[in-house]
Design an enzyme around this catalytic site. Structure first.
Site, PDB file in Angstrom:
ATOM      1  N   GLU A 146       0.856  -1.131   0.081  1.00  0.00           N
ATOM      2  CA  GLU A 146      -0.070   0.053   0.043  1.00  0.00           C
ATOM      3  C   GLU A 146       1.019   1.271   0.002  1.00  0.00           C
ATOM      4  OE1 GLU A 146      -2.880   0.304   2.980  1.00  0.00           O
ATOM      5  OE2 GLU A 146      -3.576   2.420   2.516  1.00  0.00           O
ATOM      6  N   ASN A 176      -4.261   5.204  -2.498  1.00  0.00           N
ATOM      7  CA  ASN A 176      -5.493   5.634  -1.793  1.00  0.00           C
ATOM      8  C   ASN A 176      -6.141   6.619  -2.739  1.00  0.00           C
ATOM      9  OD1 ASN A 176      -5.657   4.166   1.011  1.00  0.00           O
ATOM     10  ND2 ASN A 176      -3.590   4.801   0.810  1.00  0.00           N
ATOM     11  N   GLU A 224      -7.562   2.154  -3.846  1.00  0.00           N
ATOM     12  CA  GLU A 224      -8.262   2.007  -2.550  1.00  0.00           C
ATOM     13  C   GLU A 224      -9.254   3.224  -2.514  1.00  0.00           C
ATOM     14  OE1 GLU A 224      -6.023   1.143   0.971  1.00  0.00           O
ATOM     15  OE2 GLU A 224      -4.889  -0.508  -0.060  1.00  0.00           O
ATOM     16  N   ASP A 255     -12.024   0.131   0.882  1.00  0.00           N
ATOM     17  CA  ASP A 255     -10.777   0.396   2.300  1.00  0.00           C
ATOM     18  C   ASP A 255     -11.975   0.458   3.326  1.00  0.00           C
ATOM     19  OD1 ASP A 255      -8.576   0.849   3.591  1.00  0.00           O
ATOM     20  OD2 ASP A 255      -8.076   2.430   2.625  1.00  0.00           O
ATOM     21  N   GLU A 290      -6.475  -5.559   7.601  1.00  0.00           N
ATOM     22  CA  GLU A 290      -5.581  -4.582   7.941  1.00  0.00           C
ATOM     23  C   GLU A 290      -5.170  -4.544   9.235  1.00  0.00           C
ATOM     24  OE1 GLU A 290      -6.347  -0.635   5.710  1.00  0.00           O
ATOM     25  OE2 GLU A 290      -8.207  -1.161   6.849  1.00  0.00           O
TER      26      GLU A 290
END
Ligand code: C2E
Ligand code: CA
Ligand code: CA
Length: 656
Positions: free
Chosen positions: A431, A486, A517, A547, A604
């Site tokens: 990520e 993101n 995400e 997410d 996560e």
């Protein structure tokens, strides 16, 4: 005769409208004294001309008595002209005028006739003239109460005509005829005059009524415009105005005032669970509780749905204010008994004390900041705006300014956190997490600057900068490794932002190794637009992960509508998975959901071996968290992957 009938029939006095009776009374109280003065003067002149001819009783005593009565009446009327009487008394008095008018008329007529035998032709003509002209004068003065005018006319004219006709004297008969004609004409004129008078009074009172109604409506509108109709409290508009006024007064007197904001926490969910009607009743009850605690000189308003505003003008020290906040928030913690069930909630409050030179907006903003601090740090209680908050605000302002003017490509850098697939025993991706190193403020966490960039419209520049770096990094990585970038709500909600992302992809050719995400809340803001944006990104070869799954309010049906390849289960579930049966059940459901939807599932925030074991036991495969690796600098990635390769080949050798 018909004139007479009409005269009586439509006579407005004394039974007509109260306004008309009052107007008649006012007109009479000016005219009647004049009438009596004229009557007395004419009478004295007649008595004087008969002094030598008639006996002293008729020329002195009786006129003196009549004069005394008239003067008495004059004084009474004169005095009453300023008096405010109620309509029923006025009516009674008007009726009294009719009778007293008749009595006075008959008395004077009888006296006049009693003089007749003593005079010569001149004096007799004078009597006729006196009676005629005085009657006309009196009727004129009484014209606003035409019944009284008529009664006076009849009481004099009737005996007058009979008396003078009976003398057989041609001149006197002629005078009687003249008199009848004049009075008849006078009556007709009085009839129309008094009708006009009545109409005038009517239209004047109609105008006055309309004006009063307009005034009442205006006041009602004003009241409604300044009131919250649900709770009956003053509204925001009224609050702002009151704040400006009391602040100005306090400024002039060198005093300080306090502004407070009280918010019912999580009120939206009360509406959702118990229905809007129950929500409304809770608001009304909350308003009542606040109002019951209010001091007489304090001000309470409902500012918006579940927020109330307070203005305290009395001198209050910090300790007392803290106590007041506790009492206020405590009153909201008491349960709200509703037909739908017992509702429990908390309220948070923020207070700010005025500083010299403050505007209402500044003071209100500080109370608002204290409220958000209360919600953030001490939900369910109150916070007073302090020096610390002032410093926070100035830091945020400075940060906003710096972010706005920053060279993002230079100041934003990225770190990468591995995503590890347990079933493959290998890292399948990273990520990409943004960091901001400001030359002025140093390192700033994304938790701080990302929401700020979203608020100030800078986020798509941040996204582009991160994406440019991610694209560059992806070219240095093995083709099997993917990078997750993101996106914010503003990115997927804007066609321009998506077009800019597409343009960046087109510049860097080659197979796509980038995924995106998006959070549930961002996707749900405008589901249709989000769907379109995500499809465009899919077209670039990117894949989409949802997410922070489980933290928003989205339903599974919404999830199904989005073109997702993966769901990222929020770390709050992972943190609880080892010690909470409910969390385990939820995690299991989520894993099954992903399997059914044919998409992958990432956990996560995996921090411990136990969490990992629990998740694997529930069917989890892809993991991200400190247990596998903290977000690392880009130049550490090679070494990380190298270590992993070495470890795997060692394990393979050991297994083989
Ligand atoms: P996120 O997307 O949920 O990112 C995961 C966050 O969890 C990261 O915090 C990461 O450092 C942290 N984390 C990862 N593993 C663990 C763990 O095992 N335990 C704990 N306690 N935390 C862990 P970070 O980097 O501070 O990012 C915070 C948030 O900022 C991100 O949450 C994301 O919403 C946002 N953000 C970061 N970079 C970007 C970006 O480039 N664009 C956008 N739009 N948002 C970003
Ligand atoms: Ca993320
Ligand atoms: Ca996340």
């Amino acid at each position: 005769m018909s004139v007479l009938r009409r005269f009586f029939e439509i006579s407005p006095s004394p039974t007509d409208t109260p306004e008309l009776a009052l107007a008649q009374w006012r007109a009479l109280s000016r005219q009647v004294p004049l009438m009596y003065i004229m009557l007395v003067a004419n009478t004295l002149i007649l008595a004087w001309t008969h002094l030598d001819a008639a006996p002293i009783e008729l020329t002195v005593y009786i006129p003196a008595a009549l004069t005394a009565i008239c003067l008495l009446r004059t004084i009474t009327w004169w005095r009453s002209r300023e008096r405010v009487l109620d309509p029923s008394r006025v009516r009674a008095k008007l009726r009294g005028i009719i009778w007293s008018g008749a009595a006075v008329a008959l008395g004077f007529t009888a006296w006049s006739f009693s003089l007749f035998p003593y005079g010569d032709a001149y004096l007799q003509s004078q009597i006729a003239f006196y009676m005629g002209i005085t009657t006309i004068g009196c009727m004129f003065c009484l014209m606003h109460v035409r019944v009284a005018a008529l009664v006076v006319g009849i009481c004099v004219l009737g005996p007058f005509t009979v008396f003078f006709s009976a003398t057989g004297e041609e001149t006197l008969v002629a005078i009687a005829i003249n008199m009848v004609l004049v009075v008849a004409v006078l009556l007709i004129i009085l009839l129309s005059n008094s009708r006009d008078f009545a109409d005038l009074v009517d239209s004047r009172s109609a105008i006055a009524r309309r004006q009063a109604e307009t005034l009442r409506l205006g006041e009602e509108n004003q009241r409604l415009a300044n009131m919250d109709t649900l709770t009956g409290l003053p509204n925001r508009r009224s609050f702002d105005r009151h704040l400006a006024t009391v602040l100005q007064e306090a400024e002039l007197e060198g005093r300080r005032i306090v502004v407070g904001r009280l918010d019912l926490d999580g009120f939206k969910s009360i509406n959702q669970i118990f229905g809007q009607l129950a929500g409304d009743r809770v608001l009304v009850e909350a308003a009542r509780r606040i109002e019951s605690l209010r001091r007489a000189d304090s001000f309470v308003a409902r500012l918006e749905s579940n927020t109330f505003g307070l203005i305290l003008v009395e001198p209050i020290d910090r300790q007392t204010l803290v106590h007041a906040g506790e009492v206020l928030c405590g009153a909201m913690r008491l349960s709200f008994e509703q037909p739908e069930g017992v509702i429990r909630l908390t309220a948070s409050a923020g207070f700010a004390v005025s500083e010299p030179g403050d505007t209402g907006d500044q003071l209100f903003d500080r109370a608002d900041y204290a409220l958000s601090a209360a919600k953030r740090e001490q939900r369910g209680s109150s916070v007073i705006f302090s020096e610390v908050h002032a410093k926070e605000i100035s830091r945020v302002r400075q940060m906003e300014h710096l972010l706005y003017s920053a060279d993002l490509d230079d100041e934003i850098y990225v770190v990468l956190q591995p995503q590890y697939d347990v079933s493959l025993g290998a890292t399948t991706g990273f990520e990409v997490l943004a960091r901001w190193r400001s030359p002025v403020l140093g390192e700033i966490s994304p938790a701080e600057f990302i929401p700020m960039a979203e608020r100030t419209g800078r986020i798509s520049n941040v996204t582009q900068s991160v994406l440019r770096k991610a694209l560059a990094i992806s070219r240095t990585l093995p083709p099997s490794i993917r990078l997750s970038v993101n996106l914010s709500a503003n990115d997927i909600g804007s066609t321009t932002a998506i077009e800019q992302i597409v343009a960046l992809f087109e510049r860097g050719r080659g197979p796509c190794q980038i995924d995106f995400e998006v959070t549930e809340t961002a996707a749900m803001r405008d589901l249709k637009q989000a769907n379109q944006s995500l499809l465009t990104l899919l077209g670039l070869g990117a894949r989409i992960a949802l997410d922070d799954f489980g933290t928003g309010h989205s339903s599974l049906t919404h999830v199904q509508q989005l073109p997702l390849h993966r769901i990222k289960i929020d770390r709050s579930f992972v943190a609880e998975v080892t010690n909470d049966i409910a969390s385990r059940a939820i995690v299991k459901t989520m894993v099954d959901l992903c399997r059914n939807l044919g998409i992958s599932c990432v956990f996560e925030g995996v921090e411990t071996e136990e969490q990992l074991q629990a998740l694997v036991a529930l069917g989890g495969t892809v993991m991200q968290g400190y247990f596998f690796g903290r977000p690392m600098a880009v130049d550490e990635v090679d070494a990380y992957l190298q270590r992993e390769r070495t470890r795997r080949s060692r394990e393979d050798r050991a297994a083989g």
